[in-house]
Design a protein around this motif. Structure first.
Motif, mmCIF file in Angstrom:
data_model
loop_
_atom_site.group_PDB
_atom_site.id
_atom_site.type_symbol
_atom_site.label_atom_id
_atom_site.label_comp_id
_atom_site.label_asym_id
_atom_site.label_seq_id
_atom_site.Cartn_x
_atom_site.Cartn_y
_atom_site.Cartn_z
ATOM 1 N N ASP A 184 0.808 -1.224 0.000
ATOM 2 C CA ASP A 184 0.000 0.000 0.000
ATOM 3 C C ASP A 184 0.839 1.272 0.000
ATOM 4 O OD1 ASP A 184 -2.423 -1.249 -0.062
ATOM 5 O OD2 ASP A 184 -2.567 -1.435 2.120
ATOM 6 N N LEU A 185 2.138 1.136 0.120
ATOM 7 C CA LEU A 185 2.971 2.336 0.194
ATOM 8 C C LEU A 185 3.972 2.359 -0.965
ATOM 9 C CD1 LEU A 185 4.158 3.837 3.558
ATOM 10 C CD2 LEU A 185 5.471 4.120 1.481
ATOM 11 N N GLY A 205 -5.119 2.946 2.764
ATOM 12 C CA GLY A 205 -6.080 2.497 3.776
ATOM 13 C C GLY A 205 -7.225 3.465 4.022
ATOM 14 N N GLU A 206 -7.838 3.297 5.179
ATOM 15 C CA GLU A 206 -8.966 4.140 5.575
ATOM 16 C C GLU A 206 -8.520 5.023 6.725
ATOM 17 O OE1 GLU A 206 -12.648 2.098 6.403
ATOM 18 O OE2 GLU A 206 -12.088 0.514 4.989
ATOM 19 N N VAL A 207 -8.508 6.307 6.499
ATOM 20 C CA VAL A 207 -8.079 7.200 7.579
ATOM 21 C C VAL A 207 -9.238 7.427 8.552
ATOM 22 C CG1 VAL A 207 -6.199 8.335 6.362
ATOM 23 C CG2 VAL A 207 -8.531 9.201 6.123
ATOM 24 N N LEU A 208 -8.907 8.003 9.706
ATOM 25 C CA LEU A 208 -9.879 8.153 10.802
ATOM 26 C C LEU A 208 -10.820 9.342 10.588
ATOM 27 C CD1 LEU A 208 -7.759 7.530 14.048
ATOM 28 C CD2 LEU A 208 -9.739 6.203 13.302
ATOM 29 N N THR A 211 0.825 7.558 11.995
ATOM 30 C CA THR A 211 0.314 6.577 11.031
ATOM 31 C C THR A 211 -0.738 7.205 10.130
ATOM 32 O OG1 THR A 211 0.681 4.789 12.619
ATOM 33 C CG2 THR A 211 -0.812 4.322 10.807
ATOM 34 N N GLU A 212 -1.658 7.968 10.723
ATOM 35 C CA GLU A 212 -2.700 8.600 9.915
ATOM 36 C C GLU A 212 -2.088 9.612 8.945
ATOM 37 O OE1 GLU A 212 -4.861 6.068 10.922
ATOM 38 O OE2 GLU A 212 -6.156 7.590 10.027
ATOM 39 N N ALA A 213 -1.051 10.319 9.390
ATOM 40 C CA ALA A 213 -0.388 11.278 8.495
ATOM 41 C C ALA A 213 0.214 10.560 7.292
ATOM 42 C CB ALA A 213 0.692 12.049 9.263
ATOM 43 N N VAL A 214 0.888 9.447 7.538
ATOM 44 C CA VAL A 214 1.493 8.682 6.431
ATOM 45 C C VAL A 214 0.401 8.172 5.485
ATOM 46 C CG1 VAL A 214 2.744 6.554 5.876
ATOM 47 C CG2 VAL A 214 3.558 8.037 7.725
ATOM 48 N N LYS A 215 -0.706 7.682 6.053
ATOM 49 C CA LYS A 215 -1.808 7.189 5.218
ATOM 50 C C LYS A 215 -2.411 8.306 4.376
ATOM 51 C CE LYS A 215 -4.785 4.660 7.535
ATOM 52 N NZ LYS A 215 -5.571 4.388 8.779
#
Ligand SMILES: [Zn+2]
Length: 398
Positions: free
Chosen positions: A29-30, A226-229, A216-220
Protein backbone atom coordinates in the motif's frame (compact mmCIF):
# COMPACT_ATOMS: atom_id res chain seq x y z
CA UNK A 1 -13.25 4.62 2.08
CA UNK A 2 -9.94 5.01 0.26
CA UNK A 3 -8.99 8.57 -0.58
CA UNK A 4 -6.56 9.84 -3.21
CA UNK A 5 -3.05 10.64 -1.94
CA UNK A 6 -2.78 14.13 -0.49
CA UNK A 7 0.67 14.83 -1.95
CA UNK A 8 2.03 14.25 -5.49
CA UNK A 9 5.21 12.15 -5.70
CA UNK A 10 8.56 13.92 -5.40
CA UNK A 11 11.71 13.11 -7.42
CA UNK A 12 13.02 9.54 -7.89
CA UNK A 13 14.74 8.10 -4.81
CA UNK A 14 18.51 7.69 -4.79
CA UNK A 15 20.02 4.23 -4.29
CA UNK A 16 20.83 5.13 -0.68
CA UNK A 17 17.26 6.19 -0.09
CA UNK A 18 15.92 2.96 -1.59
CA UNK A 19 18.05 1.05 0.90
CA UNK A 20 17.11 3.24 3.79
CA UNK A 21 13.37 2.98 3.16
CA UNK A 22 13.41 -0.66 1.98
CA UNK A 23 10.86 -1.79 4.58
CA UNK A 24 8.45 0.87 3.32
CA UNK A 25 9.09 0.02 -0.34
CA UNK A 26 8.08 -3.57 0.43
CA UNK A 27 4.64 -2.47 1.64
CA UNK A 28 2.05 -3.04 -1.09
CA UNK A 29 0.00 0.00 0.00
CA UNK A 30 2.97 2.34 0.19
CA UNK A 31 5.87 1.29 -2.06
CA UNK A 32 8.21 3.48 -4.09
CA UNK A 33 5.41 5.82 -5.11
CA UNK A 34 4.31 6.35 -1.49
CA UNK A 35 7.89 6.97 -0.36
CA UNK A 36 8.30 9.67 -3.03
CA UNK A 37 5.09 11.28 -1.78
CA UNK A 38 6.43 11.27 1.79
CA UNK A 39 9.64 12.89 0.55
CA UNK A 40 7.56 15.68 -1.05
CA UNK A 41 5.20 16.08 1.92
CA UNK A 42 5.05 19.15 4.16
CA UNK A 43 3.68 18.25 7.60
CA UNK A 44 3.16 20.66 10.50
CA UNK A 45 3.34 19.40 14.08
CA UNK A 46 1.74 21.75 16.62
CA UNK A 47 3.33 21.18 20.02
CA UNK A 48 6.69 19.44 20.53
CA UNK A 49 5.34 17.81 23.68
CA UNK A 50 3.94 14.44 24.71
CA UNK A 51 2.08 13.74 21.45
CA UNK A 52 4.32 15.77 19.15
CA UNK A 53 7.45 13.93 20.31
CA UNK A 54 6.61 10.41 19.08
CA UNK A 55 4.87 11.83 16.02
CA UNK A 56 7.97 13.86 15.10
CA UNK A 57 10.29 10.88 15.52
CA UNK A 58 8.18 8.61 13.31
CA UNK A 59 7.54 11.27 10.68
CA UNK A 60 11.29 11.90 10.50
CA UNK A 61 12.09 8.19 10.35
CA UNK A 62 9.45 7.79 7.62
CA UNK A 63 11.36 10.27 5.44
CA UNK A 64 8.85 13.13 5.43
CA UNK A 65 10.57 15.87 3.43
CA UNK A 66 9.54 18.95 5.39
CA UNK A 67 8.40 19.04 9.00
CA UNK A 68 7.27 22.26 10.68
CA UNK A 69 7.29 22.45 14.47
CA UNK A 70 5.25 24.99 16.42
CA UNK A 71 6.08 25.54 20.08
CA UNK A 72 6.85 28.64 22.14
CA UNK A 73 8.03 26.75 25.22
CA UNK A 74 11.39 25.76 26.64
CA UNK A 75 12.17 22.24 27.85
CA UNK A 76 11.57 21.67 31.56
CA UNK A 77 12.55 18.65 33.61
CA UNK A 78 8.86 17.77 34.16
CA UNK A 79 8.61 17.25 30.37
CA UNK A 80 11.15 14.43 30.18
CA UNK A 81 8.77 11.79 31.58
CA UNK A 82 6.93 11.70 28.23
CA UNK A 83 8.36 14.21 25.72
CA UNK A 84 10.92 11.86 24.22
CA UNK A 85 12.45 14.21 21.65
CA UNK A 86 14.02 16.13 24.53
CA UNK A 87 16.81 14.93 26.80
CA UNK A 88 18.33 16.03 30.09
CA UNK A 89 20.85 18.25 28.30
CA UNK A 90 17.99 20.08 26.54
CA UNK A 91 16.43 21.48 29.74
CA UNK A 92 16.22 25.24 29.28
CA UNK A 93 16.50 25.09 25.47
CA UNK A 94 13.69 26.08 23.12
CA UNK A 95 11.59 23.01 22.36
CA UNK A 96 11.66 23.77 18.63
CA UNK A 97 15.49 23.65 18.70
CA UNK A 98 15.62 20.45 20.69
CA UNK A 99 12.98 18.84 18.44
CA UNK A 100 14.83 19.95 15.30
CA UNK A 101 18.03 18.31 16.57
CA UNK A 102 16.15 15.06 17.29
CA UNK A 103 14.69 15.04 13.78
CA UNK A 104 18.09 15.80 12.21
CA UNK A 105 19.68 12.92 14.13
CA UNK A 106 17.23 10.48 12.53
CA UNK A 107 16.70 12.09 9.14
CA UNK A 108 19.35 14.66 8.15
CA UNK A 109 17.65 15.23 4.78
CA UNK A 110 14.38 16.35 6.38
CA UNK A 111 13.96 20.12 6.35
CA UNK A 112 12.74 21.31 9.76
CA UNK A 113 10.94 24.66 9.90
CA UNK A 114 10.94 26.11 13.43
CA UNK A 115 7.94 28.20 14.47
CA UNK A 116 8.85 29.37 17.96
CA UNK A 117 5.53 31.00 18.73
CA UNK A 118 2.08 30.39 20.12
CA UNK A 119 -0.42 30.47 17.26
CA UNK A 120 -3.02 33.21 17.36
CA UNK A 121 -5.92 34.25 15.16
CA UNK A 122 -3.57 36.15 12.83
CA UNK A 123 -0.55 33.84 12.62
CA UNK A 124 -2.40 30.51 12.49
CA UNK A 125 -3.56 30.95 8.89
CA UNK A 126 -0.15 32.21 7.74
CA UNK A 127 1.70 29.30 9.31
CA UNK A 128 -0.73 26.51 8.41
CA UNK A 129 -1.16 27.62 4.78
CA UNK A 130 2.35 26.33 4.00
CA UNK A 131 1.54 22.71 4.88
CA UNK A 132 -0.33 19.73 3.41
CA UNK A 133 -1.68 18.59 6.76
CA UNK A 134 -1.41 19.35 10.46
CA UNK A 135 -0.75 17.09 13.47
CA UNK A 136 -2.21 18.78 16.49
CA UNK A 137 -0.73 17.80 19.84
CA UNK A 138 -1.52 21.13 21.53
CA UNK A 139 -1.94 21.08 25.29
CA UNK A 140 -4.55 23.83 25.49
CA UNK A 141 -8.05 24.40 24.15
CA UNK A 142 -7.62 27.82 22.50
CA UNK A 143 -4.81 26.44 20.29
CA UNK A 144 -6.78 23.29 19.41
CA UNK A 145 -9.79 25.34 18.35
CA UNK A 146 -7.64 27.79 16.41
CA UNK A 147 -5.91 24.95 14.59
CA UNK A 148 -9.23 23.22 13.91
CA UNK A 149 -10.72 26.42 12.57
CA UNK A 150 -7.69 27.24 10.38
CA UNK A 151 -7.55 23.67 8.97
CA UNK A 152 -11.27 23.87 8.14
CA UNK A 153 -10.80 27.16 6.29
CA UNK A 154 -7.80 25.83 4.40
CA UNK A 155 -9.53 22.49 3.70
CA UNK A 156 -6.56 20.49 5.01
CA UNK A 157 -6.73 17.46 7.33
CA UNK A 158 -6.40 18.08 11.07
CA UNK A 159 -4.88 14.98 12.69
CA UNK A 160 -5.77 15.48 16.33
CA UNK A 161 -4.95 13.65 19.54
CA UNK A 162 -5.39 14.23 23.24
CA UNK A 163 -4.32 12.38 26.36
CA UNK A 164 -5.21 12.53 30.03
CA UNK A 165 -4.03 10.12 32.72
CA UNK A 166 -4.45 6.64 31.15
CA UNK A 167 -6.87 7.76 28.42
CA UNK A 168 -6.38 8.93 24.88
CA UNK A 169 -8.48 10.13 21.96
CA UNK A 170 -7.47 10.50 18.34
CA UNK A 171 -9.22 11.36 15.09
CA UNK A 172 -8.77 13.07 11.73
CA UNK A 173 -10.98 16.14 11.33
CA UNK A 174 -11.41 17.30 7.75
CA UNK A 175 -14.00 19.87 6.72
CA UNK A 176 -15.59 18.92 3.41
CA UNK A 177 -14.67 15.23 3.82
CA UNK A 178 -16.17 14.61 7.27
CA UNK A 179 -16.64 16.36 10.59
CA UNK A 180 -14.34 19.15 11.69
CA UNK A 181 -13.24 19.43 15.33
CA UNK A 182 -16.03 21.93 16.11
CA UNK A 183 -18.70 19.64 14.59
CA UNK A 184 -18.03 17.19 17.43
CA UNK A 185 -16.76 19.57 20.13
CA UNK A 186 -18.68 22.77 19.30
CA UNK A 187 -17.57 25.01 22.16
CA UNK A 188 -14.41 25.64 24.07
CA UNK A 189 -14.83 24.65 27.71
CA UNK A 190 -14.49 27.46 30.26
CA UNK A 191 -10.88 28.12 31.32
CA UNK A 192 -9.67 25.52 33.83
CA UNK A 193 -12.99 23.57 33.69
CA UNK A 194 -11.26 20.55 32.15
CA UNK A 195 -8.23 19.29 34.05
CA UNK A 196 -4.99 19.24 32.07
CA UNK A 197 -2.15 16.72 32.29
CA UNK A 198 -0.27 19.31 34.37
CA UNK A 199 -3.03 18.92 36.94
CA UNK A 200 -4.19 15.32 36.60
CA UNK A 201 -1.07 13.61 35.31
CA UNK A 202 -0.54 11.38 32.28
CA UNK A 203 1.24 8.10 31.68
CA UNK A 204 4.12 8.83 29.29
CA UNK A 205 3.66 5.73 27.18
CA UNK A 206 0.00 6.64 26.50
CA UNK A 207 1.36 9.68 24.64
CA UNK A 208 3.43 7.30 22.51
CA UNK A 209 0.36 5.17 21.69
CA UNK A 210 -1.73 8.14 20.60
CA UNK A 211 1.16 10.04 18.95
CA UNK A 212 2.10 7.03 16.85
CA UNK A 213 -1.51 6.66 15.66
CA UNK A 214 -1.32 10.30 14.61
CA UNK A 215 1.90 9.65 12.64
CA UNK A 216 0.31 6.58 11.03
CA UNK A 217 -2.70 8.60 9.92
CA UNK A 218 -0.39 11.28 8.50
CA UNK A 219 1.49 8.68 6.43
CA UNK A 220 -1.81 7.19 5.22
CA UNK A 221 -3.14 10.61 4.22
CA UNK A 222 0.02 11.56 2.32
CA UNK A 223 0.21 8.26 0.45
CA UNK A 224 -3.53 7.55 0.04
CA UNK A 225 -3.26 4.25 1.94
CA UNK A 226 -6.08 2.50 3.78
CA UNK A 227 -8.97 4.14 5.58
CA UNK A 228 -8.08 7.20 7.58
CA UNK A 229 -9.88 8.15 10.80
CA UNK A 230 -12.26 10.60 9.13
CA UNK A 231 -15.67 10.27 10.79
CA UNK A 232 -14.32 8.03 13.55
CA UNK A 233 -13.08 8.99 16.99
CA UNK A 234 -10.73 6.43 18.51
CA UNK A 235 -11.04 6.25 22.29
CA UNK A 236 -8.21 4.52 24.12
CA UNK A 237 -8.28 3.24 27.71
CA UNK A 238 -4.80 2.04 28.63
CA UNK A 239 -5.87 0.60 31.98
CA UNK A 240 -8.32 -1.76 30.25
CA UNK A 241 -6.06 -1.74 27.18
CA UNK A 242 -8.94 -1.10 24.78
CA UNK A 243 -9.41 1.00 21.65
CA UNK A 244 -13.00 1.81 20.69
CA UNK A 245 -13.97 3.52 17.42
CA UNK A 246 -16.90 5.88 17.91
CA UNK A 247 -18.64 7.14 14.74
CA UNK A 248 -18.77 10.95 14.58
CA UNK A 249 -20.73 13.01 12.08
CA UNK A 250 -20.59 16.35 10.41
CA UNK A 251 -22.91 18.96 11.93
CA UNK A 252 -24.68 20.84 9.10
CA UNK A 253 -25.15 23.76 11.51
CA UNK A 254 -21.47 23.79 12.59
CA UNK A 255 -20.31 27.35 13.26
CA UNK A 256 -16.92 26.56 11.69
CA UNK A 257 -17.65 24.37 8.64
CA UNK A 258 -21.47 24.48 8.30
CA UNK A 259 -23.27 26.06 5.33
CA UNK A 260 -24.18 29.15 7.35
CA UNK A 261 -20.74 29.59 8.99
CA UNK A 262 -19.51 33.19 8.87
CA UNK A 263 -16.26 33.14 6.89
CA UNK A 264 -15.41 36.71 7.92
CA UNK A 265 -15.36 36.07 11.70
CA UNK A 266 -12.00 36.04 13.53
CA UNK A 267 -10.37 32.62 13.72
CA UNK A 268 -11.45 30.60 16.76
CA UNK A 269 -14.27 33.06 17.47
CA UNK A 270 -17.20 30.79 16.66
CA UNK A 271 -16.26 28.26 19.31
CA UNK A 272 -15.64 30.62 22.21
CA UNK A 273 -18.21 30.64 24.97
CA UNK A 274 -19.87 33.98 25.53
CA UNK A 275 -20.09 33.43 29.27
CA UNK A 276 -16.47 32.29 29.59
CA UNK A 277 -15.21 35.27 27.59
CA UNK A 278 -17.28 37.69 29.61
CA UNK A 279 -16.20 36.19 32.92
CA UNK A 280 -12.57 36.20 31.81
CA UNK A 281 -12.72 39.84 30.72
CA UNK A 282 -14.32 40.94 33.92
CA UNK A 283 -11.96 38.92 36.07
CA UNK A 284 -8.97 40.58 34.44
CA UNK A 285 -10.01 44.06 35.45
CA UNK A 286 -11.49 42.99 38.77
CA UNK A 287 -14.92 44.29 37.96
CA UNK A 288 -16.57 41.05 39.03
CA UNK A 289 -15.97 42.24 42.55
CA UNK A 290 -13.87 39.21 43.47
CA UNK A 291 -11.57 40.31 46.32
CA UNK A 292 -7.94 39.34 45.92
CA UNK A 293 -4.89 38.75 48.08
CA UNK A 294 -1.49 38.87 46.36
CA UNK A 295 1.08 36.22 47.28
CA UNK A 296 3.31 38.65 49.18
CA UNK A 297 0.34 39.86 51.19
CA UNK A 298 -0.62 36.23 51.77
CA UNK A 299 2.86 35.51 53.17
CA UNK A 300 2.45 38.44 55.57
CA UNK A 301 -1.05 37.28 56.59
CA UNK A 302 0.20 33.74 57.24
CA UNK A 303 2.93 35.11 59.51
CA UNK A 304 0.27 37.16 61.33
CA UNK A 305 -1.88 34.04 61.68
CA UNK A 306 1.07 32.07 63.09
CA UNK A 307 1.52 34.86 65.63
CA UNK A 308 -2.15 34.65 66.58
CA UNK A 309 -2.99 38.07 65.16
CA UNK A 310 -5.03 36.90 62.15
CA UNK A 311 -7.66 34.24 61.69
CA UNK A 312 -8.50 32.79 58.28
CA UNK A 313 -8.44 29.53 56.34
CA UNK A 314 -6.03 29.10 53.43
CA UNK A 315 -7.87 26.78 51.05
CA UNK A 316 -6.08 24.84 48.30
CA UNK A 317 -8.58 23.82 45.57
CA UNK A 318 -6.13 21.73 43.51
CA UNK A 319 -6.05 17.92 43.30
CA UNK A 320 -4.35 15.74 45.96
CA UNK A 321 -1.52 14.71 43.60
CA UNK A 322 -0.60 18.34 43.03
CA UNK A 323 -0.09 18.82 46.77
CA UNK A 324 2.45 16.01 46.67
CA UNK A 325 4.46 18.11 44.20
CA UNK A 326 4.14 21.46 45.94
CA UNK A 327 2.06 23.01 48.71
CA UNK A 328 1.88 26.28 50.63
CA UNK A 329 2.43 25.49 54.34
CA UNK A 330 -0.69 25.95 56.44
CA UNK A 331 -3.18 25.35 53.63
CA UNK A 332 -6.04 22.83 53.67
CA UNK A 333 -7.22 20.85 50.66
CA UNK A 334 -10.67 20.88 49.06
CA UNK A 335 -10.52 20.18 45.31
CA UNK A 336 -12.60 22.55 43.18
CA UNK A 337 -14.84 19.66 42.12
CA UNK A 338 -15.92 19.25 45.75
CA UNK A 339 -16.53 22.99 46.05
CA UNK A 340 -18.76 22.70 42.96
CA UNK A 341 -20.56 19.77 44.60
CA UNK A 342 -21.37 22.00 47.58
CA UNK A 343 -18.84 20.72 50.14
CA UNK A 344 -18.11 23.11 52.98
CA UNK A 345 -14.66 24.48 53.72
CA UNK A 346 -12.86 22.48 56.46
CA UNK A 347 -12.70 24.73 59.52
CA UNK A 348 -14.36 27.51 57.51
CA UNK A 349 -17.37 28.18 59.74
CA UNK A 350 -17.75 31.95 59.66
CA UNK A 351 -14.06 32.60 58.97
CA UNK A 352 -12.53 34.34 56.00
CA UNK A 353 -11.36 31.83 53.36
CA UNK A 354 -8.37 32.66 51.14
CA UNK A 355 -8.35 30.40 48.08
CA UNK A 356 -5.45 29.38 45.86
CA UNK A 357 -4.87 26.85 43.08
CA UNK A 358 -1.99 26.35 40.64
CA UNK A 359 -2.30 29.47 38.50
CA UNK A 360 -5.55 31.19 39.47
CA UNK A 361 -8.28 29.71 37.25
CA UNK A 362 -9.77 27.22 39.66
CA UNK A 363 -9.41 29.47 42.68
CA UNK A 364 -11.36 32.24 40.90
CA UNK A 365 -14.19 29.80 40.20
CA UNK A 366 -14.14 28.52 43.79
CA UNK A 367 -14.21 32.06 45.20
CA UNK A 368 -17.25 32.91 43.07
CA UNK A 369 -19.01 29.72 44.20
CA UNK A 370 -18.20 30.30 47.87
CA UNK A 371 -19.18 33.97 47.79
CA UNK A 372 -22.52 33.00 46.21
CA UNK A 373 -23.02 30.91 49.37
CA UNK A 374 -22.23 33.82 51.63
CA UNK A 375 -18.65 32.77 52.47
CA UNK A 376 -16.14 35.64 52.82
CA UNK A 377 -13.84 34.16 50.17
CA UNK A 378 -10.76 35.87 48.72
CA UNK A 379 -8.75 34.86 45.67
CA UNK A 380 -4.97 34.47 45.31
CA UNK A 381 -4.26 35.46 41.67
CA UNK A 382 -1.41 33.50 40.09
CA UNK A 383 -1.76 30.68 42.62
CA UNK A 384 1.13 28.60 43.87
CA UNK A 385 3.16 29.39 40.75
CA UNK A 386 3.20 33.06 41.82
CA UNK A 387 4.04 31.96 45.37
CA UNK A 388 6.95 29.93 44.06
CA UNK A 389 8.15 32.81 41.88
CA UNK A 390 7.70 35.73 44.27
CA UNK A 391 7.74 34.33 47.83
CA UNK A 392 9.38 30.94 48.16
CA UNK A 393 11.45 29.61 45.23
CA UNK A 394 12.03 26.37 47.15
CA UNK A 395 8.39 25.45 46.38
CA UNK A 396 8.74 23.68 43.02
CA UNK A 397 6.83 24.81 39.95
CA UNK A 398 5.19 22.13 37.85
ZN1 LIG B 1 -17.60 21.57 11.54
Amino acid sequence: MARPPLVPPGPELTAAERTRFARHLLLPDLGLDGQRRLRAARVLVVGAGGLGSPALLYLAAAGVGTIGVVDDDVVESTNLQRQVVHGVDDVGRAKVDSAADAVAAISPDTVVVRHRERLDAVTAMEVLADYDLVLDGADNFPTRYLVGDACARLGIPHVWGSVYRFDGQVSVWWAGEGPCYACVFPQQPPPDAVPSCAVGGVLGAVCASVGSVMATEAVKLVTGSGEVLVGRLLVHDALRQTWDAVPVRRDPGCAVCGASADATRPLGWATQREDACAAGDLADDGSLGRPEVGVEELARLLAERDAGRADFVLLDVREPGERDVAAIPGSVLLPVGEVRAGASVPGGDGRRVVVHCKAGGRSAEAVDLLRARGVDAWDVPGGILAWSRDVDPSVPGY
